[in-house]
Design an enzyme around this catalytic site. Sequence first.
Site, PDB file in Angstrom:
ATOM      1  N   HIS A 123      17.234 -14.562  -2.893  1.00  0.00           N
ATOM      2  CA  HIS A 123      18.487 -13.943  -2.445  1.00  0.00           C
ATOM      3  C   HIS A 123      18.337 -13.152  -1.151  1.00  0.00           C
ATOM      4  O   HIS A 123      19.188 -12.342  -0.813  1.00  0.00           O
ATOM      5  CB  HIS A 123      19.055 -13.056  -3.568  1.00  0.00           C
ATOM      6  CG  HIS A 123      19.446 -13.840  -4.791  1.00  0.00           C
ATOM      7  ND1 HIS A 123      19.594 -13.273  -6.032  1.00  0.00           N
ATOM      8  CD2 HIS A 123      19.719 -15.159  -4.945  1.00  0.00           C
ATOM      9  CE1 HIS A 123      19.935 -14.231  -6.907  1.00  0.00           C
ATOM     10  NE2 HIS A 123      20.009 -15.362  -6.268  1.00  0.00           N
ATOM     11  N   ILE A 234       8.556  -3.592 -18.177  1.00  0.00           N
ATOM     12  CA  ILE A 234       7.636  -4.514 -17.514  1.00  0.00           C
ATOM     13  C   ILE A 234       6.498  -3.806 -16.769  1.00  0.00           C
ATOM     14  O   ILE A 234       5.375  -4.306 -16.717  1.00  0.00           O
ATOM     15  CB  ILE A 234       8.426  -5.471 -16.587  1.00  0.00           C
ATOM     16  CG1 ILE A 234       7.579  -6.683 -16.223  1.00  0.00           C
ATOM     17  CG2 ILE A 234       8.967  -4.765 -15.359  1.00  0.00           C
ATOM     18  CD1 ILE A 234       8.372  -7.861 -15.757  1.00  0.00           C
TER      19      ILE A 234
END
Length: 245
Positions: A123, A234
């Site tokens: 992106h 994470i």
Amino acid sequence: MTEEIRKLADMIRASENIVFFGGAGVSTESGIPDFRSAKGIYSEKWKRDLSPEEIISHSFYERHPEEFWEFYKDKLCYPEAEPNDCHKALAKLEEMGKVKAVVTQNIDGLHQKAGSKKVYELHGSVLRNYCTLCKKFFTLEEVLSAPGVPVCDRCKMPIKPDVVLYEEPLNDDVTEKAIRAISKADMLIIGGTSLVVYPAAGLIRYFRGERLVLVNKSRTQADASADLVIHEPIGEVFREVMSLL
Ligand code: ZN
């Protein structure tokens, strides 16, 4: 979580060509919220709240540059953000020859800031901005310090961030390289993404390797097909796994 971390470490040890595919959840521990969770802005003109997806679209950028830039500068740009333990671990794993590529849906440039070299930004990046006429390059700082709509100092034309807006196609070259990396990988770690944003999410279908790992706070549609699923933050996961490698 210890058992899962041990299993993840074993899988990394057994792999020689790891690709990491990441989304917004990778950067939340660096203080960057998923912009889709932002409130949007109230429009006087339409007497209603505009959603982030409506604002971060090509047609909105063209027709309402002031409102676009107001939202963009406030909700998508985090110049002070620093890489977290996930970014750092991936850079280290690349150095160790384990990770061959990072494919990211994020536009914050934090993987490179952590030291990763092979990064495919599906992106784009807020760190790159170009004049729409002469293509002169502008830094994020230059864009942020400009009042309202940033314009080129040379030709006075508007500057556009090198970010893929809604309604815009992905960059073919970046997508092809990402697909090639994923199709050659023996291990794919998908992190911090709910896998709902297409076409990016469709890229994982190209994976032909043996070890598929999902690290995400919430459940995803791919959980069932994964060899290992970890529903933990994470950064923590990577910090712990690196201590075992
Ligand atoms: Zn220019």
